[in-house]
Design a protein around this motif. Structure first.
Motif, PDB file in Angstrom:
ATOM      1  N   MET A 174       0.937  -1.355   0.161  1.00 13.99           N
ATOM      2  CA  MET A 174      -0.034   0.024  -0.067  1.00 13.99           C
ATOM      3  C   MET A 174       0.840   1.234  -0.149  1.00 13.99           C
ATOM      4  O   MET A 174       2.040   1.365   0.688  1.00 13.99           O
ATOM      5  CB  MET A 174      -0.843  -0.044   1.492  1.00 13.99           C
ATOM      6  CG  MET A 174      -1.977   1.148   1.283  1.00 13.99           C
ATOM      7  SD  MET A 174      -3.116   1.113   2.531  1.00 13.99           S
ATOM      8  CE  MET A 174      -4.151  -0.160   2.065  1.00 13.99           C
ATOM      9  N   TRP A 175       0.295   2.217  -0.788  1.00 15.00           N
ATOM     10  CA  TRP A 175       1.077   3.557  -0.787  1.00 15.00           C
ATOM     11  C   TRP A 175       0.112   4.848  -0.510  1.00 15.00           C
ATOM     12  O   TRP A 175      -0.928   4.301  -1.048  1.00 15.00           O
ATOM     13  CB  TRP A 175       1.745   3.660  -2.198  1.00 15.00           C
ATOM     14  CG  TRP A 175       2.626   2.780  -2.689  1.00 15.00           C
ATOM     15  CD1 TRP A 175       4.285   2.956  -2.346  1.00 15.00           C
ATOM     16  CD2 TRP A 175       2.630   1.458  -3.168  1.00 15.00           C
ATOM     17  NE1 TRP A 175       4.706   1.851  -3.004  1.00 15.00           N
ATOM     18  CE2 TRP A 175       3.699   0.944  -3.625  1.00 15.00           C
ATOM     19  CE3 TRP A 175       1.439   0.687  -3.444  1.00 15.00           C
ATOM     20  CZ2 TRP A 175       4.079  -0.144  -4.331  1.00 15.00           C
ATOM     21  CZ3 TRP A 175       1.851  -0.226  -3.980  1.00 15.00           C
ATOM     22  CH2 TRP A 175       2.705  -1.139  -4.298  1.00 15.00           C
ATOM     23  N   THR A 176       0.580   5.705  -0.128  1.00 16.40           N
ATOM     24  CA  THR A 176      -0.156   7.274   0.172  1.00 16.40           C
ATOM     25  C   THR A 176       0.498   8.093  -0.653  1.00 16.40           C
ATOM     26  O   THR A 176       1.880   8.165  -0.535  1.00 16.40           O
ATOM     27  CB  THR A 176      -0.677   7.211   1.338  1.00 16.40           C
ATOM     28  OG1 THR A 176      -1.481   8.378   1.519  1.00 16.40           O
ATOM     29  CG2 THR A 176       0.595   7.845   2.048  1.00 16.40           C
ATOM     30  N   TYR A 177      -0.049   9.061  -1.180  1.00 13.10           N
ATOM     31  CA  TYR A 177       0.407  10.203  -2.034  1.00 13.10           C
ATOM     32  C   TYR A 177      -0.193  11.527  -1.467  1.00 13.10           C
ATOM     33  O   TYR A 177      -1.179  11.719  -1.069  1.00 13.10           O
ATOM     34  CB  TYR A 177      -0.070  10.086  -3.475  1.00 13.10           C
ATOM     35  CG  TYR A 177       0.436  11.367  -4.199  1.00 13.10           C
ATOM     36  CD1 TYR A 177       1.773  11.414  -4.601  1.00 13.10           C
ATOM     37  CD2 TYR A 177      -0.503  12.177  -4.854  1.00 13.10           C
ATOM     38  CE1 TYR A 177       2.306  12.754  -5.188  1.00 13.10           C
ATOM     39  CE2 TYR A 177      -0.113  13.340  -5.356  1.00 13.10           C
ATOM     40  CZ  TYR A 177       1.290  13.811  -5.735  1.00 13.10           C
ATOM     41  OH  TYR A 177       1.875  14.683  -6.291  1.00 13.10           O
ATOM     42  N   ALA A 178       0.731  12.336  -0.938  1.00 12.83           N
ATOM     43  CA  ALA A 178       0.833  13.767  -0.447  1.00 12.83           C
ATOM     44  C   ALA A 178       1.023  14.736  -1.750  1.00 12.83           C
ATOM     45  O   ALA A 178       2.102  15.096  -1.831  1.00 12.83           O
ATOM     46  CB  ALA A 178       1.406  14.094   0.622  1.00 12.83           C
ATOM     47  N   PRO A 179      -0.002  15.401  -2.310  1.00 11.67           N
ATOM     48  CA  PRO A 179       0.345  16.323  -3.178  1.00 11.67           C
ATOM     49  C   PRO A 179       0.984  17.322  -3.020  1.00 11.67           C
ATOM     50  O   PRO A 179       1.724  18.258  -3.805  1.00 11.67           O
ATOM     51  CB  PRO A 179      -1.020  16.625  -3.960  1.00 11.67           C
ATOM     52  CG  PRO A 179      -1.983  16.280  -2.667  1.00 11.67           C
ATOM     53  CD  PRO A 179      -1.415  15.285  -1.992  1.00 11.67           C
TER      54      PRO A 179
END
Length: 248
Positions: A91-96
């Motif tokens: 799992m990955w999360t992205y912070a713009p």
């Protein structure tokens, strides 16, 4: 989401045989598949309520099978672009704001997602229950024209989860009515309840669900489905870190 999961397939037996046996695993498979399908696209709202404030966000989600999911905030502007990708066991999360994605270890997948009462695992609604839990039917009753099952889910000793156990209440058409999460001392910590059941995307599903800590009436998070396509043509490229960052 908590899902949040697929294709409802009635259990049928070969000609000449009796009806297929209802098991905890077969019920769980139906529940997991109910709002996912082979591939799906959904639009939802998430409302986070606290004693002194409340905010609402919009979400788009894509799924493939029981393992892959991409969940992205689309509004308000402050949250737009924040996204989570689940592919297999990773799992990955992205912070713009900083333009970076982060790989999430298994220990973080049960933590709250973006300040809500739903975890990463709750929202992705993958097949972790089938792989990491023993599932048993603990109780059965008849109610409102349906058979209602209570499933007890006990994690394996090496399962990458924080809960001591979970219980899941669902109907014979796989619609989840409630889910309770217990700590290692088997005390209930949080509970998800279905607030509304309706027709969406050609299926009868929970269209509104609320997750809240046990005994905290003024702290909760609600998810509501607005649009659903359970036979969506979702490209493989949707489940990549490039898509996670907003690319196609």
């Amino acid at each position: 989401m908590a899902t949040l999961v697929g294709l409802v397939v009635a259990a049928t037996a070969p000609a000449g045989e009796g009806p297929a046996e209802v098991t905890g695993e077969s019920l769980l498979e139906g529940a997991l598949d109910l709002t996912r399908g082979m591939s799906s696209y959904t639009e939802l709202t998430m409302t986070i309520h606290r004693p002194t404030w409340e905010r609402e966000m919009a979400i788009s989600a894509w799924t493939r099978g029981r393992e892959d999911a991409l969940i992205r905030f689309t509004a308000p502007p402050k949250s737009a672009g924040v996204a989570t990708l689940k592919r297999g066991d990773r799992m990955w999360t992205y912070a713009p704001r900083i333009g970076r994605e982060f790989s999430l270890p298994s220990s973080m997948m049960s933590q709250q997602w973006e300040g809500s009462d739903f975890s990463y695992n709750d929202l992705s609604r993958t097949d972790k229950y089938l792989r990491h839990y023993d599932v048993n039917i603990a109780h059965t009753e008849e109610r409102d024209g349906h058979t209602i099952y209570t499933l007890e889910l006990i994690p394996h000793d090496d399962a990458p989860v924080v809960w001591g156990k979970e219980t899941l209440v669902l109907r014979d058409d796989y619609v989840i009515l409630a889910q309770t999460f217990y700590d290692q001392g088997l005390e209930p910590l949080k509970r998800m309840q279905t607030l509304e059941i309706g027709e969406l995307g050609g299926r009868t599903i929970p269209v509104a669900m609320r997750m809240s800590p046990v005994d905290e009436d003024d702290r909760w998070t609600e998810i509501r489905y607005l649009r659903a396509d359970f036979d969506a043509d979702v490209e493989d490229g949707m489940f990549t870190t490039f898509a996670l960052r907003g690319g196609r």
